[in-house]
Design a protein around this motif. Structure first.
Motif, mmCIF file in Angstrom:
data_model
loop_
_atom_site.group_PDB
_atom_site.id
_atom_site.type_symbol
_atom_site.label_atom_id
_atom_site.label_comp_id
_atom_site.label_asym_id
_atom_site.label_seq_id
_atom_site.Cartn_x
_atom_site.Cartn_y
_atom_site.Cartn_z
ATOM 1 N N LEU A 81 0.806 -1.220 0.000
ATOM 2 C CA LEU A 81 0.000 0.000 0.000
ATOM 3 C C LEU A 81 0.840 1.272 0.000
ATOM 4 O O LEU A 81 0.320 2.352 -0.279
ATOM 5 C CB LEU A 81 -0.926 0.002 1.218
ATOM 6 N N ASP A 83 2.807 2.239 -2.104
ATOM 7 C CA ASP A 83 2.868 2.780 -3.459
ATOM 8 C C ASP A 83 1.637 3.607 -3.819
ATOM 9 O O ASP A 83 1.687 4.406 -4.756
ATOM 10 C CB ASP A 83 3.018 1.646 -4.479
ATOM 11 N N VAL A 84 0.539 3.424 -3.109
ATOM 12 C CA VAL A 84 -0.699 4.104 -3.474
ATOM 13 C C VAL A 84 -1.209 5.064 -2.398
ATOM 14 O O VAL A 84 -2.067 5.904 -2.676
ATOM 15 C CB VAL A 84 -1.818 3.095 -3.806
ATOM 16 N N SER A 86 -1.638 8.195 0.005
ATOM 17 C CA SER A 86 -1.481 9.612 -0.334
ATOM 18 C C SER A 86 -0.668 10.396 0.682
ATOM 19 O O SER A 86 -0.557 11.617 0.562
ATOM 20 C CB SER A 86 -2.867 10.260 -0.456
ATOM 21 N N SER A 209 -7.319 3.807 5.581
ATOM 22 C CA SER A 209 -8.096 4.113 4.378
ATOM 23 C C SER A 209 -8.788 5.458 4.494
ATOM 24 O O SER A 209 -8.837 6.242 3.537
ATOM 25 C CB SER A 209 -9.131 3.016 4.126
ATOM 26 N N HIS A 212 -6.245 8.356 4.172
ATOM 27 C CA HIS A 212 -5.796 8.396 2.768
ATOM 28 C C HIS A 212 -6.827 9.107 1.892
ATOM 29 O O HIS A 212 -6.485 10.000 1.108
ATOM 30 C CB HIS A 212 -5.558 6.972 2.274
ATOM 31 N N GLU A 213 -8.092 8.735 2.023
ATOM 32 C CA GLU A 213 -9.141 9.339 1.209
ATOM 33 C C GLU A 213 -9.372 10.806 1.586
ATOM 34 O O GLU A 213 -9.641 11.646 0.717
ATOM 35 C CB GLU A 213 -10.429 8.532 1.363
ATOM 36 N N LYS A 229 -7.208 9.221 -9.015
ATOM 37 C CA LYS A 229 -6.407 7.998 -9.121
ATOM 38 C C LYS A 229 -6.081 7.449 -7.732
ATOM 39 O O LYS A 229 -5.653 8.198 -6.850
ATOM 40 C CB LYS A 229 -5.121 8.283 -9.894
ATOM 41 N N ASP A 230 -6.280 6.153 -7.572
ATOM 42 C CA ASP A 230 -5.966 5.434 -6.336
ATOM 43 C C ASP A 230 -6.790 5.885 -5.135
ATOM 44 O O ASP A 230 -6.429 5.610 -3.986
ATOM 45 C CB ASP A 230 -4.471 5.565 -5.979
ATOM 46 N N TYR A 231 -7.914 6.566 -5.388
ATOM 47 C CA TYR A 231 -8.720 7.064 -4.269
ATOM 48 C C TYR A 231 -9.174 5.920 -3.359
ATOM 49 O O TYR A 231 -8.978 5.956 -2.144
ATOM 50 C CB TYR A 231 -9.933 7.841 -4.798
ATOM 51 N N THR A 233 -8.310 2.594 -3.833
ATOM 52 C CA THR A 233 -7.489 1.389 -3.995
ATOM 53 C C THR A 233 -7.163 0.719 -2.661
ATOM 54 O O THR A 233 -7.322 -0.506 -2.532
ATOM 55 C CB THR A 233 -6.188 1.718 -4.743
ATOM 56 N N PRO A 234 -6.695 1.455 -1.635
ATOM 57 C CA PRO A 234 -6.415 0.782 -0.354
ATOM 58 C C PRO A 234 -7.638 0.092 0.227
ATOM 59 O O PRO A 234 -7.546 -1.049 0.702
ATOM 60 C CB PRO A 234 -5.946 1.935 0.544
#
Length: 311
Positions: A81, A83-84, A86, A209, A212-213, A229-231, A233-234
């Motif tokens: 995670l 890599d994605v 934020s 999560s 991140h969002e 992008k990747d919003y 994904t986790p």
């Protein structure tokens, strides 16, 4: 008095001014030798230092080093995670993620009976004899029909269970389980004098999560969140992973339950389940009374319970 106050203010302002005359690279390198507790104290001194001491440069390496110590955070590294996430995209992202996780660590996790369900609990028994070098272990599941069923490890018998209004778990034929978090892994824990149970902590993936969002929404306030992008994904990775583990867990549990269901022992325990639920409140009062009595005699049951905690 006013002269002394003005003099102190002048000294403070002068100190701030001299500190920020250093090149940013020098200041950053100097502060990098501080421990996290020092950085937290530094954030309380003034607004410029609060912003400076919250930067990812200081907090990213510390947070990653800390999280690698705790198995409850292993999903971050297991699912790649980093890599994605934020956190690197916002100057204070890693500090904010750390604060969010620390809040979860300090909160109680057992809020209702459903917190016990759909989770693999690893049961660690006290040594059955002094000659054994390792504790006996088993994997158990708590069912919403009032049964706790072992399905891996040592061959234990199913029992009934209930929870009182104080969040204490009662399993028939065993002392009550106190609840908390394991200090060495941040996992969910229930412990008593002769055994303890550990389970995964779902709140950590959820808070990671969420933060991140939230950071992505702050970075792209005018965008549709679905287009970022990747919003999610986790959350998707964590959900898929959790669903796969739950499916495996339920399949093993179903096999054991079908073998047990309808047996004479099952019928007997079904009759005992209602009695256990009714008596859990009385048992809780008795346990509290015993604790007060032991404390009066210089014995603390909480302290003796804590001796059985791992780590």
């Amino acid at each position: 008095m006013s002269d002394n106050g003005e003099h102190r203010d002048a000294e403070i302002n002068n100190t701030d001014f001299l500190l920020f005359t250093f090149p940013e690279e020098v200041l950053r390198m100097t502060l990098s030798y501080l421990q996290p507790s020092d950085l937290l104290n530094l954030r309380l001194t003034c607004t410029p230092l609060c912003s400076f001491a919250s930067q990812n440069f200081y907090w990213r390496p510390f947070v990653l080093k800390l999280w690698k110590k705790y198995s409850a955070m292993s999903f971050i590294f297991r699912d790649n995670l980093l890599d994605v996430l934020s956190f690197d995209k916002v100057p204070t992202g890693w500090f904010r993620s750390h604060v969010a996780v620390c809040r979860v660590v300090k909160l109680p996790w057992l809020n209702n009976k459903t917190e016990m369900l759909d989770r693999r609990w690893s049961l660690y028994m006290a040594r059955m004899s002094s000659g054994q070098s390792k504790p006996y272990t088993a994997t158990v599941g708590f069912l919403d029909n009032g049964f706790v069923v072992p399905f891996e490890g040592i061959p234990l018998l199913p029992f009934t269970w209930s929870m009182d209004d104080k969040g204490i778990i009662y399993v028939s034929a065993y002392p009550p389980y106190q609840t908390g978090r394991d200090s060495s892994s941040w996992k969910r824990m229930m412990f008593q004098r002769s055994s303890y149970l550990l389970a995964e902590e779902p709140n950590f993936p959820l808070v990671i999560s969420d933060i991140h969002e939230k950071l992505l929404r702050e970075l792209f306030p005018s965008h549709d969140v679905a287009s970022i992008k990747d919003y999610d994904t986790p959350r998707k990775l964590l959900t898929e992973n959790a669903e796969a583990r739950l499916k495996e867990y339920n399949s093993k549990l179903d096999v054991v339950w079908k073998q047990f269901e309808g047996s004479e022992r099952a019928k007997k325990l079904e009759n005992e389940a209602a009695d256990l639920a009714k008596s859990s409140t009385l048992a809780s009062r008795a346990w509290d009374g015993a604790g007060k009595s032991n404390k009066n005699e210089g014995l603390d049951p909480q302290k003796s319970n804590s001796d059985s905690q791992p780590g």
